[in-house]
Design an enzyme around this catalytic site. Structure first.
Site, PDB file in Angstrom:
ATOM      1  N   TYR A 146       0.850  -1.187   0.000  1.00 23.56           N
ATOM      2  CA  TYR A 146       0.000   0.000   0.000  1.00 23.56           C
ATOM      3  C   TYR A 146       0.885   1.235   0.000  1.00 23.56           C
ATOM      4  CZ  TYR A 146      -3.587   3.372   1.453  1.00 23.56           C
ATOM      5  OH  TYR A 146      -4.447   4.446   1.518  1.00 23.56           O
ATOM      6  N   ASP A 241       9.202   3.061   0.155  1.00 22.63           N
ATOM      7  CA  ASP A 241       8.105   3.694   0.882  1.00 22.63           C
ATOM      8  C   ASP A 241       8.250   3.352   2.355  1.00 22.63           C
ATOM      9  OD1 ASP A 241       5.814   4.563   2.053  1.00 22.63           O
ATOM     10  OD2 ASP A 241       4.445   3.655   0.599  1.00 22.63           O
ATOM     11  N   LYS A 269       3.420   9.088   9.013  1.00 26.06           N
ATOM     12  CA  LYS A 269       3.177   8.463  10.312  1.00 26.06           C
ATOM     13  C   LYS A 269       4.080   8.993  11.436  1.00 26.06           C
ATOM     14  CE  LYS A 269       0.456   4.891   8.299  1.00 26.06           C
ATOM     15  NZ  LYS A 269       0.577   4.085   7.105  1.00 26.06           N
TER      16      LYS A 269
HETATM   17  C1  LIG Z   1      -0.019   4.567   5.695  1.00 22.14           C
HETATM   18  C2  LIG Z   1       0.802   4.355   4.506  1.00 22.14           C
HETATM   19  C3  LIG Z   1       0.736   5.214   3.393  1.00 22.14           C
HETATM   20  C4  LIG Z   1      -0.285   6.311   3.283  1.00 22.14           C
HETATM   21  O1  LIG Z   1      -0.121   7.303   4.229  1.00 22.14           O
HETATM   22  P1  LIG Z   1      -1.379   8.291   4.556  1.00 22.14           P
HETATM   23  O2  LIG Z   1      -0.800   9.277   5.517  1.00 22.14           O
HETATM   24  O3  LIG Z   1      -2.444   7.411   5.118  1.00 22.14           O
HETATM   25  O4  LIG Z   1      -1.783   8.908   3.270  1.00 22.14           O
HETATM   26  C5  LIG Z   1       1.624   5.029   2.369  1.00 22.14           C
HETATM   27  N1  LIG Z   1       2.533   4.029   2.399  1.00 22.14           N
HETATM   28  C6  LIG Z   1       2.619   3.182   3.434  1.00 22.14           C
HETATM   29  C7  LIG Z   1       3.655   2.121   3.425  1.00 22.14           C
HETATM   30  C8  LIG Z   1       1.739   3.296   4.505  1.00 22.14           C
HETATM   31  O5  LIG Z   1       1.804   2.409   5.504  1.00 22.14           O
END
Ligand SMILES: *Cc1c(COP(=O)(O)O)cnc(C)c1O
Length: 429
Positions: A146, A241, A269
């Site tokens: 994701y 990511d 995060k």
């Molecule tokens: C949570 C997450 C996102 C998206 O971040 P948001 O602040 O919810 O837009 C992207 N990549 C990873 C790996 C994530 O865990």
């Protein structure tokens, strides 16, 4: 014990009149596990409390940001203090330099960063940059990873989509979908095959270095090193990511833990300490292509606002060597305790843990990627989840999500939780 969720149920019904599905992000609706999602009224350290007055030990931590626990008094005080000076200016502030310097100082692969407002924005912008500097259109992502909800990434997009059984989203154009090529995590041959089929067309490979949105799945057999090598050979950028893993799995994130040098990285995060924030960064030669120093456009009205930046700085300040050692020992205590219960009873369960990220998979087979998670016993997982919720333990409401430890958890709380886990697993099996 029967969990009373009367007030949450009333709120959930009311919410559904004005908010699609009653929630502002899909997994919050508990669709996968069934039942009413508790509506939360407050958090304190390792606990959250709901509208009916139930208290839960929280292993979600707002999906990762709250590494210090809920409502850390010093973070709250810092937010209050800075807010009195104004919440946003749409003009540069010294605070932003402070956070950028902290990120660059900690992350071996990052030489420059741009602050944005969410992880979604960060990954979306990193991919635009990769396309801009390579002049190529296609990207490779992994089934079950994701990267936020921007169009390019809503192809087999991990947890939320997997839980709801909607791998791809309507509204994404065929053109966009055609530019996103899909490989399997921990299977380098699937990546090689895509490079061979699309010579000179791949702008970047985007990967969660630990696939935390399919449950916690670590990279295996030097997977990240092989990706690095392939990208370098083919002139594609490697985008890690680290929105989930950054400043969580180690001080420098997964690129540090696995010794892999990324071209671009994305964060979110933890760097916002519970406030909305994101960042993308990486090699100077690429980051200098971002506007206004370069031609690749990116902007944001609230980007780098003092409140989110302060929460981030104050959080990172507290994440020193000792903090990571404590996080590791707490996480290890939890996983070791759980493994004892599994071994003693011969339960068909598999655990994965990378630092303070962990998942209990309801399968005894090796879990290498989403194909393996799909074979887990979801019915038993749901009973486990609901059993623990009844006992006042708030776990991620999907087999496809990772759990998170915070520095506010204690050995005593974990031991109490392990006793509950043993009882609940006894009922599940
Ligand atoms: C949570 C997450 C996102 C998206 O971040 P948001 O602040 O919810 O837009 C992207 N990549 C990873 C790996 C994530 O865990």
């Amino acid at each position: 014990m029967q969990l009373r969720l009367d007030k949450s149920e009333t709120l959930f019904n009311r919410a559904q009149q004005t908010i699609p599905g009653g929630v502002n992000s899909p997994v919050r609706a508990f669709k996968g596990v069934g039942g009413t999602p508790p509506f939360i009224t407050k958090g304190r350290g390792p606990y959250i409390f709901d509208a009916d007055g139930n208290r839960y030990v929280d292993f979600v931590g707002s999906w990762g940001p709250l590494i210090l626990g809920h409502a850390h008094p010093e973070i709250v005080a810092a937010i209050q203090k800075i807010a009195q000076q104004g919440t946003s200016f749409g003009a540069p502030t010294a605070l932003e330099i402070g956070l950028a310097e902290m990120i660059v100082d900690r992350v071996p692969s990052a030489e420059m960063v741009r602050l944005v407002n969410s992880g979604t924005e960060a990954t979306m912008s990193a991919v635009r940059l990769a396309r801009g500097v390579t002049g190529r259109d296609k990207i490779i992502k992994f089934d079950g990873c994701y990267h936020g909800h921007s169009d390019s990434f809503l192809i087999a997009a991990g947890s939320g989509a997997l839980t709801l059984g909607e791998p791809n989203s309507p509204g994404v154009t065929k053109g966009t979908a055609a530019d996103t090529l899909l490989a399997q995590f921990n299977d380098i041959e699937t990546v090689q095959a895509l490079f061979e089929k699309n010579p000179g067309q791949i702008a970047c490979v985007v990967v969660e270095p630990v696939n935390g949105n399919t449950g916690c799945i670590p990279p295996q057999d030097d997977f990240l090193q092989h990706l690095r090598k392939l990208c370098s050979e083919k002139g594609a950028l490697l985008v890690l990511d680290e929105v989930m893993t950054g400043f969580r799995v180690t001080r420098g994130g997964a690129n540090e833990l696995y010794g892999v040098d990324a071209d671009l990285l994305t964060f979110g995060k933890v760097i916002g300490g519970g406030m909305p924030i994101g960042a993308f960064g990486g090699k100077r030669e690429f980051m200098e292509q971002v506007s206004p120093s370069g031609p690749v456009y990116q902007a944001g009205t609230l980007s780098g606002n003092p409140v989110a930046v302060t929460a981030g700085i104050e959080t990172l300040k507290r994440l020193d060597k000792l903090a990571y050692e404590k996080l590791e020992s707490l996480s290890k205590h939890w996983a070791t305790g759980l493994q004892k219960i599994i071994d003693k009873n011969g339960y068909p369960l598999t655990q994965h843990r990378v630092g303070s990220m962990f998942t209990l998979f309801f399968s005894e087979n090796a879990i290498r990627n989403t194909l393996d998670v799909a074979k887990c016993d979801i019915e038993k997982f749901n009973r486990w989840f609901n059993g623990m919720l009844e006992e006042g333990v708030y776990l991620a409401p999907s087999q496809y999500e990772a759990g998170f430890m915070s520095l506010a958890h204690t050995i005593e709380i974990l031991d109490e939780t392990l006793a509950k886990a043993e009882a609940v697993l006894g009922e599940v099996f």
